[in-house]
Enzyme design. Sequence first.
Site, mmCIF file in Angstrom:
data_model
loop_
_atom_site.group_PDB
_atom_site.id
_atom_site.type_symbol
_atom_site.label_atom_id
_atom_site.label_comp_id
_atom_site.label_asym_id
_atom_site.label_seq_id
_atom_site.Cartn_x
_atom_site.Cartn_y
_atom_site.Cartn_z
ATOM 1 N N PHE A 40 -69.557 45.006 52.827
ATOM 2 C CA PHE A 40 -69.193 46.412 52.670
ATOM 3 C C PHE A 40 -67.727 46.572 52.272
ATOM 4 O O PHE A 40 -67.397 47.318 51.348
ATOM 5 C CB PHE A 40 -69.480 47.140 53.988
ATOM 6 C CG PHE A 40 -69.011 48.566 54.031
ATOM 7 C CD1 PHE A 40 -69.848 49.592 53.639
ATOM 8 C CD2 PHE A 40 -67.743 48.890 54.502
ATOM 9 C CE1 PHE A 40 -69.429 50.915 53.678
ATOM 10 C CE2 PHE A 40 -67.314 50.199 54.558
ATOM 11 C CZ PHE A 40 -68.157 51.220 54.143
ATOM 12 N N ASP A 41 -66.835 45.871 52.962
ATOM 13 C CA ASP A 41 -65.393 45.977 52.677
ATOM 14 C C ASP A 41 -65.079 45.596 51.240
ATOM 15 O O ASP A 41 -64.360 46.297 50.524
ATOM 16 C CB ASP A 41 -64.592 45.058 53.601
ATOM 17 C CG ASP A 41 -64.792 45.366 55.066
ATOM 18 O OD1 ASP A 41 -65.945 45.552 55.484
ATOM 19 O OD2 ASP A 41 -63.786 45.411 55.791
#
Length: 407
Positions: free
Chosen positions: A201-202
Amino acid sequence: MTETYAPRAAVQARPAAGSAVLDVVVPVYNEEGDLGPCVRRLHAHLTAHFPYPFRITVADNASVDGTPAVARALAGELPEVGVLRLDEKGRGRALRAAWSASPAPVLAYMDVDLSTDLAALLPLVAPLISGHSDLAIGTRLARTSRVVRGAKREVISRGYNLLLRGALAARFSDAQCGFKAIRADVAAELLPLVRDTGWFFDTELLVLAQRAGLRIHEVPVDWVDDPDSRVDIVATALADLRGIGRLGRALVTGALPLARLRAQLGRGPLPAPPAQVPAGLPRQLARFAAVGVASTLAYLLLFLLARGPLGAQPANLLALLLTAVANTAANRRLTFGVTGRRHAGRHHLQGLLAFALGLALTSGSLAVLHATTPPSRGRELTVLVAANLAATALRFLLLRLAMHHRP
């Protein structure tokens, strides 16, 4: 008309009573032992050192131990603490839900183990509060960062970030550090486009932000690795590789609305520089250097081919003349971006002037060499390379003056 850069609006210095400026999300899964000390320590630090109202949100990723009860107890004990319960696992899923629901204008997250020194929290979010930057990340890979962790994790982290640079052209230094922040208005536009719900996600968020032309602020951090980390390194690495492949395909095929994001969120071009400020000088130097390397190699090759039948001085004249014409044409197009025939004659005359200076330097150097030492091909090439470096500096100045001349 030149479009000028308009900075983002800063967060209000005096927010409405009770409204948090910063919401720090702590995603957790089965962390009943670490959650209490983490939140209390974070709350104490923010109370003592953060000059704005804040909120701490515990995002519970479907824990099956006593974590939910600990989170509820903390919320009852500390008025700035809230709890968000999710029925599915996934750090990305937890951050998306918590950030999307938060009314705070600046959103952050950190890992429950508090591996990062909390002294970096205010430097992390300050550029977002002021409107200077759009996202901020802690980096363990800066020269001034201090990191305590095992060799295996160090190699994996650096290797992963090198992979991102090669595969996705990432310019940020540390995608995996669990210490990040984002402006809420930016998150509202980017989060719907981020598909990953886990550890990738990051990275996906940062790549989208970079491609949209957003400013990513990096803060060197002190980091002490948690030896009790429960991250499955192999499973996470495989998921990251799949994420890189998926995101890379989306970027290549144009499946992401990057043009819209750049128009909506990115910064406009800078104003035209004053006449005294060189325009595009760093890029021109880099391209001029590349053309110069190719020209020098061609020059040396031609010199060696003509040295035998013609002798040193005629070979130098021929090689320098041929490469000077090609060098001027290449720099005119590639370095200075000049196309068409307009002013081409003047540019080549300027190039021939540079050629004459280069000829004087190289021929003079050869003459001095032959008059003082026994001639050899090695010495001749060494002297010619040195003379060409000096001639190259003069060539750049003369060509730049010619290409930027205003009639």
